[in-house]
Design a protein around this motif. Structure first.
Motif, PDB file in Angstrom:
ATOM      1  N   ALA A  18       0.911  -1.079  -0.018  1.00  0.00           N
ATOM      2  CA  ALA A  18       0.037   0.070   0.289  1.00  0.00           C
ATOM      3  C   ALA A  18       0.906   1.231  -0.071  1.00  0.00           C
ATOM      4  O   ALA A  18       0.310   2.255  -0.673  1.00  0.00           O
ATOM      5  CB  ALA A  18      -0.887  -0.273   1.010  1.00  0.00           C
ATOM      6  N   ASP A  19       2.002   0.934   0.772  1.00  0.00           N
ATOM      7  CA  ASP A  19       2.767   2.495   0.469  1.00  0.00           C
ATOM      8  C   ASP A  19       3.405   2.587  -0.649  1.00  0.00           C
ATOM      9  O   ASP A  19       3.580   3.735  -1.118  1.00  0.00           O
ATOM     10  CB  ASP A  19       3.943   2.058   1.616  1.00  0.00           C
ATOM     11  CG  ASP A  19       4.811   3.231   2.055  1.00  0.00           C
ATOM     12  OD1 ASP A  19       4.466   4.562   1.750  1.00  0.00           O
ATOM     13  OD2 ASP A  19       5.966   3.308   2.416  1.00  0.00           O
ATOM     14  N   GLU A  20       4.010   1.500  -1.424  1.00  0.00           N
ATOM     15  CA  GLU A  20       4.506   1.686  -2.788  1.00  0.00           C
ATOM     16  C   GLU A  20       3.423   2.342  -3.748  1.00  0.00           C
ATOM     17  O   GLU A  20       3.557   3.056  -4.389  1.00  0.00           O
ATOM     18  CB  GLU A  20       4.889   0.380  -3.294  1.00  0.00           C
ATOM     19  CG  GLU A  20       5.508   0.495  -4.719  1.00  0.00           C
ATOM     20  CD  GLU A  20       6.100  -0.700  -5.257  1.00  0.00           C
ATOM     21  OE1 GLU A  20       5.779  -1.855  -5.559  1.00  0.00           O
ATOM     22  OE2 GLU A  20       7.594  -0.561  -5.420  1.00  0.00           O
ATOM     23  N   ASN A  21       2.332   1.503  -3.715  1.00  0.00           N
ATOM     24  CA  ASN A  21       1.085   2.111  -4.504  1.00  0.00           C
ATOM     25  C   ASN A  21       0.686   3.429  -4.431  1.00  0.00           C
ATOM     26  O   ASN A  21       0.747   4.155  -5.427  1.00  0.00           O
ATOM     27  CB  ASN A  21      -0.167   1.127  -4.501  1.00  0.00           C
ATOM     28  CG  ASN A  21       0.153  -0.207  -4.954  1.00  0.00           C
ATOM     29  OD1 ASN A  21       1.379  -0.650  -5.714  1.00  0.00           O
ATOM     30  ND2 ASN A  21      -0.777  -1.379  -4.337  1.00  0.00           N
ATOM     31  N   VAL A 247      -2.461   2.241  11.927  1.00  0.00           N
ATOM     32  CA  VAL A 247      -1.017   2.634  11.441  1.00  0.00           C
ATOM     33  C   VAL A 247      -1.001   2.654   9.964  1.00  0.00           C
ATOM     34  O   VAL A 247      -0.986   1.706   9.346  1.00  0.00           O
ATOM     35  CB  VAL A 247       0.036   1.530  12.259  1.00  0.00           C
ATOM     36  CG1 VAL A 247       1.565   2.064  12.037  1.00  0.00           C
ATOM     37  CG2 VAL A 247      -0.086   1.627  13.594  1.00  0.00           C
ATOM     38  N   LEU A 248      -0.681   3.798   9.538  1.00  0.00           N
ATOM     39  CA  LEU A 248      -0.721   3.898   8.071  1.00  0.00           C
ATOM     40  C   LEU A 248       0.710   4.381   7.545  1.00  0.00           C
ATOM     41  O   LEU A 248       1.710   4.772   8.426  1.00  0.00           O
ATOM     42  CB  LEU A 248      -1.893   4.982   7.453  1.00  0.00           C
ATOM     43  CG  LEU A 248      -3.167   4.742   8.012  1.00  0.00           C
ATOM     44  CD1 LEU A 248      -3.926   5.932   7.609  1.00  0.00           C
ATOM     45  CD2 LEU A 248      -3.722   3.611   7.320  1.00  0.00           C
ATOM     46  N   TYR A 249       0.870   3.924   6.210  1.00  0.00           N
ATOM     47  CA  TYR A 249       2.262   4.660   5.848  1.00  0.00           C
ATOM     48  C   TYR A 249       2.082   5.981   5.225  1.00  0.00           C
ATOM     49  O   TYR A 249       0.776   6.321   4.622  1.00  0.00           O
ATOM     50  CB  TYR A 249       2.552   3.523   4.422  1.00  0.00           C
ATOM     51  CG  TYR A 249       3.084   2.183   4.979  1.00  0.00           C
ATOM     52  CD1 TYR A 249       4.069   2.076   5.583  1.00  0.00           C
ATOM     53  CD2 TYR A 249       2.102   1.286   4.693  1.00  0.00           C
ATOM     54  CE1 TYR A 249       4.395   0.816   6.198  1.00  0.00           C
ATOM     55  CE2 TYR A 249       2.670  -0.155   5.194  1.00  0.00           C
ATOM     56  CZ  TYR A 249       3.841  -0.194   5.802  1.00  0.00           C
ATOM     57  OH  TYR A 249       3.981  -1.559   6.342  1.00  0.00           O
ATOM     58  N   LEU A 250       2.992   6.700   5.020  1.00  0.00           N
ATOM     59  CA  LEU A 250       2.821   8.126   4.477  1.00  0.00           C
ATOM     60  C   LEU A 250       2.414   8.255   3.059  1.00  0.00           C
ATOM     61  O   LEU A 250       1.628   9.030   2.688  1.00  0.00           O
ATOM     62  CB  LEU A 250       4.233   8.670   4.745  1.00  0.00           C
ATOM     63  CG  LEU A 250       4.273   9.971   4.173  1.00  0.00           C
ATOM     64  CD1 LEU A 250       3.539  11.155   5.205  1.00  0.00           C
ATOM     65  CD2 LEU A 250       5.876  10.443   4.071  1.00  0.00           C
TER      66      LEU A 250
END
Lengths: 279, 223, 131
Positions: A18-21, A247-250
């Motif tokens: 999800a972070d990469e996308n 907890v989410l990615y930037l």
């Protein structure tokens, strides 16, 4: 369009997809053509601190060699751990004798040195700029209260810090540029326990409990990180009774705010505005 | 006859030039019951390491595929101890961390590329380790399609990975879950199960030996 | 940790402290035992000797430093190093102790994953905790 060599790392292809996308969608909107480096290998995740352990630098240097092969002078990382190992190994082989020894092993390939390793946060601050980022926002975060979690590797050791290691602001500024609210989070620079999660679960649970309580005390709705290991620990090593903050990615935050599809952030915002509190 | 000197497990022998390592060992009097299989480069049983005089490099190759050279120091590795945990394919999923959870030592790879240098099949072994690590199962299956499980990479690996067992699992997962099903195969299986070839098989089973030999000789052969 | 301090010329001249210095690249004798590292260490609660005490043992050439739990609880977060007024990056000293122990076959926290772990966790654990 500006081209940018990109080192994803293992986590970004699996657990942190999800972070990469999200980040790649956002960078496309910010005018970057991101080129994944060919045949990259694992960065090693933890930087070897022993002076004689040259073999542990071979992996990172091999990646820098691939960047050199692309004709690029710098490489982007999203993962904090990848940033740590690549940037530190890049510096380690600035010493000609070390470089000579590693190249003797890599022969017939040879790394010439000089590839710069940049993290997403510094790219956003120094090249995109907070104003330009804010101007690109299509969908405000509606004041989503964010605990910006730096952890270790983005700030320490001092020489590799993406910002002031005693008082960083870059992640908070990015969150604010996206229309979110950065909350006070005193433990934001503290370690989550990292790889001890495999061998000493209890130690990590203690760390994670403190971190989550600190984030919640500041009024956070979500924790945001750029480190997949922090993300794993904060979700999987939460002790009983600690607040269950998402907890989410930037990258997920960026994608949502810049108008790309990012259901996790949407769900977090909806959950909060409809009064559903986690934990 | 041209001869060369080779050292097999430390002892010198004069053997005819042009022999493979395997034939040279037999010429020298070794009787190979292990470390020898198809003699055609497919089975991977005859993994061998050698050095050449005056050369620092440790070479790794198959004994049945490699010609002797003068001054060759040879040791065979008929078997590579390698760890393979028990698994049931039907209980596994072809997803990111499946390979890593069964073979966690994949995470010890330092990207030194020694495995690739050791591979007699010239596979990009390290790329396959890296693909395994990041959960790219079709990538692993593709990169290791020609692996003969000789174990030479495994013996050279500082991370102590059991490569060929990982590859086998990746190919199994790829075949079972990720490769698109072929409709014509399913159709043919249904035909077989429906008895399409029953009558012909019964006829063959009822034949005497001479009749069977004649039928065999007269069979249709693909050009 | 021993409560009694026994110094001897032999201990102080022992190659142990030099070896740790070589491997870590950090001068253990720079430490003047202010304790800032231990005050800021997020893992100090779980250590049998505090970071400054570990450094003290190294200064004294005491190989007891190799049988402490402290280096194995240290997660290389470098919180100690950034606050050390003498610029000693203690995480490096801890790494040198781990490396020395591992090379002698001492593995107090072997890696035996009890469940699937993400790559990033396993790679870190194997690199830091296994020979």
């Amino acid at each position: 369009m500006k081209t940018l060599a990109y080192f994803p790392g293992c986590a970004l292809k699996d657990q942190a997809r999800a972070d990469e996308n999200g980040t790649l969608a956002a960078l496309a909107r910010l005018g970057y053509e991101v080129r994944e480096i060919p045949r990259w290998n694992c960065c090693g995740t933890v930087y070897s601190l022993a002076q004689d352990d040259l073999m542990r630098h071979v992996g990172p240097v091999r990646n820098l060699l691939r960047v050199q092969g692309m004709g690029e002078g710098r490489v982007l990382t999203l993962c904090a751990m990848c940033y740590g190992t690549l940037s530190r190994s890049a510096r380690f082989v600035e010493d000609p004798e070390r470089l000579r020894r590693i190249n003797a092993f890599l022969a017939p390939d040879a790394y010439n040195g000089g590839v710069e390793v940049v993290h997403l946060l510094t790219l956003l601050r120094d090249e995109v700029g907070y104003e330009r980022l804010a101007a690109q926002v299509k969908r405000e975060l509606n004041g989503l209260k964010v605990a910006a979690y730096y952890g270790c590797v983005l700030l320490r050791p001092r020489e590799y810090a993406v910002d002031d290691p005693d008082g960083p602001t870059v992640m908070e500024r990015v969150v604010e540029a996206l229309g979110g609210g950065a909350v006070p989070f005193p433990e934001r620079m503290e370690c989550c326990g990292a790889y001890l999660t495999v061998t000493q679960k209890g130690v990590v649970e203690g760390r994670v409990g403190r971190l989550l309580r600190s984030a919640r005390a500041g009024g956070a709705d979500v924790v945001v990180t750029t480190c997949p290991l922090c993300q794993f620990n904060l979700e999987e090593r939460r002790p009983a009774g600690a607040p269950a903050l998402p907890v989410l990615y930037l990258g997920q935050l960026l994608a949502w705010a810049l108008g790309a599809d990012e259901p996790a952030v949407g769900a977090a915002i909806t959950g909060i505005s409809s009064g559903v509190r986690h934990g | 006859m041209d001869e060369v000197t080779v050292f097999i497990m430390g002892k010198g022998y004069r053997v005819p030039a042009g022999l493979t390592i395997m034939k040279a060992m037999e010429y020298a009097g070794y009787r190979l019951t292990r470390g020898c299989g198809c003699r055609g480069g497919y089975c991977g049983a005859c993994a061998t390491v050698y050095r050449l005089r005056g050369d620092y490099k440790l070479y790794a190759d198959l004994a049945c595929q490699t010609t002797v050279q003068d001054g060759m120091y040879i040791a065979q590795l008929p078997f590579t101890p390698a760890e393979r945990p028990a698994y049931r394919l039907e209980e596994l999923r072809a997803e990111g961390q499946t390979l890593l959870s069964l073979f966690p030592e994949l995470a010890r790879c330092v990207a030194c590329n020694t495995c690739t240098k050791a591979c007699p099949q010239k596979l990009e072994v390290m790329d396959a380790v890296q693909a395994s690590l990041r959960g790219d199962i079709p990538g692993v299956a593709e990169l290791t399609f020609d692996c003969v499980s000789c174990g030479l990479c495994t013996m050279r690996c500082p991370a102590e990975i059991s490569h060929h067992h990982v590859w086998q699992l990746a190919r199994r997962l790829n075949g079972a879950y990720l490769t698109p099903r072929a409709p014509h195969v399913a159709q043919r299986v249904a035909e077989v199960e429906g008895g399409k070839f029953r009558a012909e098989l019964d006829r063959l089973m009822a034949m005497g030996k001479e009749e069977l030999v004649a039928a065999y000789k007269a069979r249709d052969i693909e050009p | 940790m021993a409560s009694e301090l026994r110094l001897s010329r032999a201990k102080l001249a022992a190659p142990f402290a030099r070896r740790v210095e070589e491997l870590s690249g950090e001068n253990p004798y720079a430490c003047y035992q202010c304790g800032k590292c231990s005050a800021g260490c997020p893992f100090a609660d779980h250590m049998d000797a505090l970071p400054n005490q570990v450094l003290r043992l190294v200064q004294l050439g005491d190989e007891a430093a190799l049988s402490l739990s402290a280096p194995w609880v240290c997660a290389s977060c470098h919180a100690c190093g950034v606050r050390c007024p003498k610029g000693v990056d203690i995480a490096r000293t801890m790494e040198a102790l781990r490396v020395l122990a591992l090379r002698r076959g001492i593995t107090p926290t072997p890696v035996r994953p009890d469940r699937p772990y993400p790559q990033i966790a396993l790679i870190g654990a194997y690199r830091k905790l296994t020979p």
